[in-house]
Design a protein around this motif. Structure first.
Motif, PDB file in Angstrom:
ATOM      1  N   VAL A   1       0.749  -1.267   0.129  1.00 53.45           N
ATOM      2  CA  VAL A   1       0.068  -0.162  -0.011  1.00 53.45           C
ATOM      3  C   VAL A   1       0.864   1.258  -0.015  1.00 53.45           C
ATOM      4  CG1 VAL A   1      -1.841   1.327   1.455  1.00 53.45           C
ATOM      5  CG2 VAL A   1      -2.068  -1.051   1.293  1.00 53.45           C
ATOM      6  N   PHE A   2       1.863   1.345   1.065  1.00 54.94           N
ATOM      7  CA  PHE A   2       2.768   2.550   0.912  1.00 54.94           C
ATOM      8  C   PHE A   2       3.551   2.573  -0.317  1.00 54.94           C
ATOM      9  CE2 PHE A   2       2.474   2.214   5.751  1.00 54.94           C
ATOM     10  CZ  PHE A   2       1.645   3.334   5.830  1.00 54.94           C
ATOM     11  N   GLN A   3       3.894   1.485  -1.066  1.00 52.38           N
ATOM     12  CA  GLN A   3       4.762   1.544  -2.242  1.00 52.38           C
ATOM     13  C   GLN A   3       3.890   2.344  -3.127  1.00 52.38           C
ATOM     14  OE1 GLN A   3       6.619  -2.559  -2.200  1.00 52.38           O
ATOM     15  NE2 GLN A   3       8.096  -1.379  -3.173  1.00 52.38           N
ATOM     16  N   ARG A   4       2.515   1.741  -3.255  1.00 50.48           N
ATOM     17  CA  ARG A   4       1.748   2.406  -4.159  1.00 50.48           C
ATOM     18  C   ARG A   4       1.474   3.828  -3.741  1.00 50.48           C
ATOM     19  NH1 ARG A   4      -0.927  -1.501  -7.322  1.00 50.48           N
ATOM     20  NH2 ARG A   4      -0.275  -3.584  -7.081  1.00 50.48           N
ATOM     21  N   PHE A   5       1.237   4.209  -2.599  1.00 48.88           N
ATOM     22  CA  PHE A   5       0.983   5.470  -2.464  1.00 48.88           C
ATOM     23  C   PHE A   5       2.059   6.253  -3.027  1.00 48.88           C
ATOM     24  CE2 PHE A   5       1.503   8.953   0.685  1.00 48.88           C
ATOM     25  CZ  PHE A   5       0.760   9.634   0.598  1.00 48.88           C
ATOM     26  N   MET A   6       3.371   6.037  -2.561  1.00 49.14           N
ATOM     27  CA  MET A   6       4.594   6.881  -2.980  1.00 49.14           C
ATOM     28  C   MET A   6       4.911   6.859  -4.563  1.00 49.14           C
ATOM     29  SD  MET A   6       5.215   8.635  -0.456  1.00 49.14           S
ATOM     30  CE  MET A   6       6.447   9.370  -1.582  1.00 49.14           C
TER      31      MET A   6
ATOM     32  N   GLU B   1      -8.129  -2.186  -6.781  1.00 46.98           N
ATOM     33  CA  GLU B   1      -7.855  -3.367  -7.860  1.00 46.98           C
ATOM     34  C   GLU B   1      -6.347  -3.599  -7.420  1.00 46.98           C
ATOM     35  OE1 GLU B   1      -9.450  -0.811  -9.069  1.00 46.98           O
ATOM     36  OE2 GLU B   1     -11.487  -1.472  -9.270  1.00 46.98           O
ATOM     37  N   MET B   2      -5.538  -2.771  -7.217  1.00 45.63           N
ATOM     38  CA  MET B   2      -4.083  -3.016  -6.856  1.00 45.63           C
ATOM     39  C   MET B   2      -3.587  -3.621  -8.266  1.00 45.63           C
ATOM     40  SD  MET B   2      -3.250  -1.965  -4.056  1.00 45.63           S
ATOM     41  CE  MET B   2      -3.370  -2.001  -2.137  1.00 45.63           C
ATOM     42  N   PRO B   3      -3.683  -2.826  -9.349  1.00 46.87           N
ATOM     43  CA  PRO B   3      -3.220  -3.188 -10.717  1.00 46.87           C
ATOM     44  C   PRO B   3      -1.583  -3.191 -10.746  1.00 46.87           C
ATOM     45  CG  PRO B   3      -4.067  -1.067 -10.933  1.00 46.87           C
ATOM     46  CD  PRO B   3      -4.204  -1.056  -9.387  1.00 46.87           C
ATOM     47  N   GLU B   4      -0.930  -3.894 -11.507  1.00 49.68           N
ATOM     48  CA  GLU B   4       0.265  -3.897 -11.775  1.00 49.68           C
ATOM     49  C   GLU B   4       0.800  -2.653 -12.620  1.00 49.68           C
ATOM     50  OE1 GLU B   4       3.087  -7.344 -11.986  1.00 49.68           O
ATOM     51  OE2 GLU B   4       3.183  -6.812 -14.306  1.00 49.68           O
ATOM     52  N   VAL B   5       1.704  -2.115 -12.490  1.00 47.23           N
ATOM     53  CA  VAL B   5       2.053  -0.710 -13.323  1.00 47.23           C
ATOM     54  C   VAL B   5       3.504  -1.073 -13.622  1.00 47.23           C
ATOM     55  CG1 VAL B   5       2.820   1.684 -13.208  1.00 47.23           C
ATOM     56  CG2 VAL B   5       0.696   0.701 -11.864  1.00 47.23           C
ATOM     57  N   GLU B   6       3.718  -1.169 -15.141  1.00 48.63           N
ATOM     58  CA  GLU B   6       4.751  -1.595 -15.605  1.00 48.63           C
ATOM     59  C   GLU B   6       5.916  -0.867 -15.381  1.00 48.63           C
ATOM     60  OE1 GLU B   6       4.661  -1.442 -19.907  1.00 48.63           O
ATOM     61  OE2 GLU B   6       4.313   0.703 -19.885  1.00 48.63           O
ATOM     62  N   PHE B   7       6.006   0.347 -15.039  1.00 44.82           N
ATOM     63  CA  PHE B   7       7.153   1.395 -14.710  1.00 44.82           C
ATOM     64  C   PHE B   7       7.342   0.769 -13.358  1.00 44.82           C
ATOM     65  CE2 PHE B   7       9.521   5.129 -13.399  1.00 44.82           C
ATOM     66  CZ  PHE B   7       9.915   5.526 -14.775  1.00 44.82           C
TER      67      PHE B   7
END
Length: 523
Positions: free
Chosen positions: A183-188, A207-213
Motif C-alpha cells: 500500500v505504501f509503495q503504491r501511495f509513494m 484493484e491494486m493493478p500492476e504498473v509496468e514502470f
C-alpha cells in the motif's frame, strides 16, 4: 524474486564445487565454528569470502552486525582472485566523516558504480564531479522554489484525502488482510509520479493493478543486487548473451525508456500550448519537476541540456527510484515497530491529540502543527536508525589514501558504508544501541537532539546530503498523522518480519495488517 534466488544458489554451488575439485577438501573442516558461522566469512583460497556471503545472504544484515562487532568497525572483504570484488566495509563514524565530508573530493561513485547502476543513466544518483555539481545546484533551486513546495504539499494532501485514507477505509469495511508495505509503495509511487509529471498513474486503488514502470524499477533493483554478489565477468557474459538476470535488466530499461519518452513528449507539448498564460498567473501557479527541468535555463548550467530527452529521462528514473522506495520503506518499518511498542504509540497519539487539529477543513494549517510533533519526529528517526531505508552506501577513492582508522586504500577500490549495522553498533550509539528508544532523540529541554549526519546517515552526509530531507520528513509525518487520527493498524500475528537483501530495506514478506476505523478520530 525466484529467478534471482535461483542464480544465487547456482553461483554459490558453482564456486563450492570449484573449490572442492581444486583442493579436495570438505568445506568448513578444521575451521573454528565460531569464526566460520558467526564472526565473519572464511577467506577461501581462490574464492575469497564470496561463498560465505552467499550462504549467509538470507541473513546478511544480522551477520553484518556480528562482523563489525568483531572487527573494530571496519572490515576487509576479500573477493575471488582477479574478480575485482575486494571491498573495504566500514561503520566507523570517523571514516565516514572523512569520506563523505572532509575529503569529499577524493571519494566518488566511480565508473564501476555507474556501470552496475547503469539503469539510472547520468542522473544525480550516478554522477560525479562537475556534472554532479550542476545537477545538485539545479535541483536545489527547483526544490527550494515556492512553486514546487506548494505543488508537493497540495499533491500529498490530495493523494491522502482522495486515495490512501478512503482505500484504508475500504479495507476496514471489508475486514481484509492487506500488505501495508505494498500500500505504501503504491501511495509513494503515485505521489512521486505526480511530483515529477503532474499525472497520477493510480496504482493505489482497490484493484491494486500492476504498473509496468513500477515493476521495471523493482526488476532493476533485483539485478543490481545480483551484480553486487556476482563476479563482473559472469554478469558481463550474461549481458553479452542476453540471458538470465541481464535479460531482465534489458527489458526493464526498455520499459523505463519508453514510459519516460511518452511523458517527456507530452510535457513538452503541454508547455508549448500553455505559452499564452500570463507571467503573473504563471508565477502564482504550481509546477511539477519535469516542467521545471524542461524550463531550466541551460546558460546557468554548463553540463545540463533541458532540450536533451536523455537528461530528462535520467532525472525521471533516478527521482522515481529515490522518491518512491525510501519513504515507503520507512513508513512500513515505522508502523511495524510502533505495533511492537504500544507505549510509544500511546505517546504519539497523545502528542497528536494535543497539537494537531482534527478538522479536515484545516489541512493548510496542519503543516504548521507538524513541527510541534517532537516525539513523532524522534520515533521516525529512531525507526530509520535501526531500519535505514538505504542500507548501504558505496564510494571509491580517486587517489590512494589512509583513513582515520589507519586502513590504507588504493585508488578505485570499493568502499562500502553499511548503515544497517552502524545503527546497531554499541561503539557508535552506546550500550543500548539495539534497543528501540525514541527518547534518545529528545534533549533535556524537550526539543529534538541533533546527531551528526556521519553517525545518522539515513539522509546521507556532507555535500551529498539529501535535498528533500525536510520535505520527506513532513510528508511522512502528514501520512502518519492522517492514518492514526482515523484508523487502528493491527499487525497480523505470526508473520515473519525480516529485511530483504537489496538496495532498499524492504520487508522480505511484506507487512500483513488488518485495519479498523476509530469510533471517533483520535479517541
Amino acid at each position: 524474486m525466484a529467478s534471482i534466488e535461483l542464480y544465487e544458489a547456482s553461483i554459490a554451488l558453482f564456486f563450492f564445487l570449484i573449490f572442492c575439485f581444486l583442493f579436495n577438501k570438505k568445506p568448513f573442516s578444521n575451521l573454528p565454528i565460531k569464526k566460520t558461522l558467526k564472526s565473519y566469512p572464511w577467506n577461501w583460497p581462490v574464492l575469497g569470502m564470496l561463498p560465505g556471503v552467499l550462504v549467509r545472504l538470507h541473513r546478511i544484515y544480522d551477520c553484518s552486525v556480528e562482523v563489525f562487532e568483531n572487527s573494530n568497525l571496519t572490515f576487509q572483504f576479500k573477493g575471488p582472485w582477479l574478480s575485482g570484488m575486494d571491498i573495504l566495509v566500514t561503520v566507523d563514524p570517523a571514516n565516514i566523516h572523512y569520506i563523505l565530508s572532509s575529503n569529499f573530493s577524493n571519494y566518488i561513485k566511480g565508473p564501476e558504480f555507474q556501470e552496475i547502476f547503469e539503469a539510472f543513466g547520468d542522473g544525480i544518483i550516478n554522477s560525479d564531479s562537475e556534472l554532479w555539481r550542476n545537477l545538485r545546484k539545479s535541483s536545489q533551486v527547483i526544490f527550494s522554489h515556492q512553486k514546487y513546495q506548494n505543488f508537493s504539499t497540495s499533491t500529498t494532501r490530495r493523494k491522502l484525502k482522495d486515495g490512501l485514507i478512503p482505500l484504508l477505509g475500504h479495507f476496514a469495511d471489508e475486514e481484509m488482510v492487506v500488505d501495508l508495505q505494498d500500500v505504501f509503495q503504491r501511495f509513494m509511487f503515485d505521489t512521486t509520479f505526480i511530483f515529477i509529471t503532474g499525472s497520477d498513474p493510480r496504482s493505489l486503488s482497490i484493484e491494486m493493478p500492476e504498473v509496468e514502470f513500477a515493476k521495471a524499477l523493482d526488476d532493476v533493483g533485483e539485478v543490481i543486487v545480483f551484480r553486487h554478489i556476482t563476479p563482473r565477468f559472469l554478469w558481463k557474459i550474461q549481458k553479452w548473451i542476453g540471458i538470465g538476470t541481464e535479460k531482465k535488466m534489458m527489458k526493464a530499461i526498455a520499459i523505463l525508456d519508453s514510459v519516460c519518452a511518452k511523458y517527456i513528449l507530452a510535457k513538452r507539448e503541454e508547455i508549448r500550448t500553455s505559452q499564452e498564460i500570463t507571467r503573473d498567473a504563471d508565477e502564482e501557479s504550481e509546477e511539477d519537476l519535469l516542467t521545471s527541468h524542461i524550463k531550466l535555463d541551460k546558460t546557468k548550467y554548463e553540463l545540463l541540456d533541458p532540450e536533451d530527452d536523455k537528461f530528462l529521462r535520467d532525472f525521471t528514473v533516478g527521482f522515481m527510484a529515490a522518491g518512491r522506495d525510501s519513504t515507503a520503506c520507512t513508513l512500513t518499518w515505522f508502523f511495524w515497530i510502533i505495533s511492537e511498542n504500544p507505549n510509544v504509540l500511546t505517546k504519539i497519539l497523545q502528542e497528536i491529540k494535543e497539537n494537531v487539529p482534527i478538522s479536515r477543513s484545516d489541512d493548510q494549517g496542519k503543516s504548521l502543527y507538524l513541527n510541534k510533533l517532537v516525539y513523532l519526529h524522534a520515533t521516525i528517526s529512531e525507526s530509520m536508525r535501526l531500519y535505514p531505508p538505504i542500507p548501504f552506501e558505496r564510494k571509491s577513492p580517486i587517489k590512494p589514501d589512509v583513513l582515520p582508522s589507519g586502513h590504507k586504500v588504493k585508488s578505485n577500490i570499493n568502499i562500502m558504508i553499511f548503515l544497517y549495522a552502524m545503527g546497531r553498533m554499541k561503539d557508535v550509539w552506546g550500550e543500548d544501541a539495539t534497543e528501540f528508544k525514541p527518547e534518545r532523540w529528545i534533549s533535556e529541554t524537550g526539543g529534538l537532539r541533533h546527531e551528526p549526519s556521519y553517525k545518522f546517515l539515513s539522509f546521507n552526509a556532507g555535500p551529498r546530503t539529501c535535498l528533500g530531507k525536510n520535505l520527506a520528513m513532513d510528508l511522512m509525518k502528514r501520512v502518519i498523522v492522517e492514518i492514526l487520527q482515523t484508523y487502528e493498524i493491527n499487525v497480523v500475528n505470526g508473520q515473519k518480519i525480516e529485511p530483504k537483501p537489496g538496495l532498499i530495506l524492504h520487508m522480505k514478506h511484506g507487512l500483513k495488517v488488518k485495519i479498523a476505523k476509530k469510533c471517533s478520530r483520535l479517541e
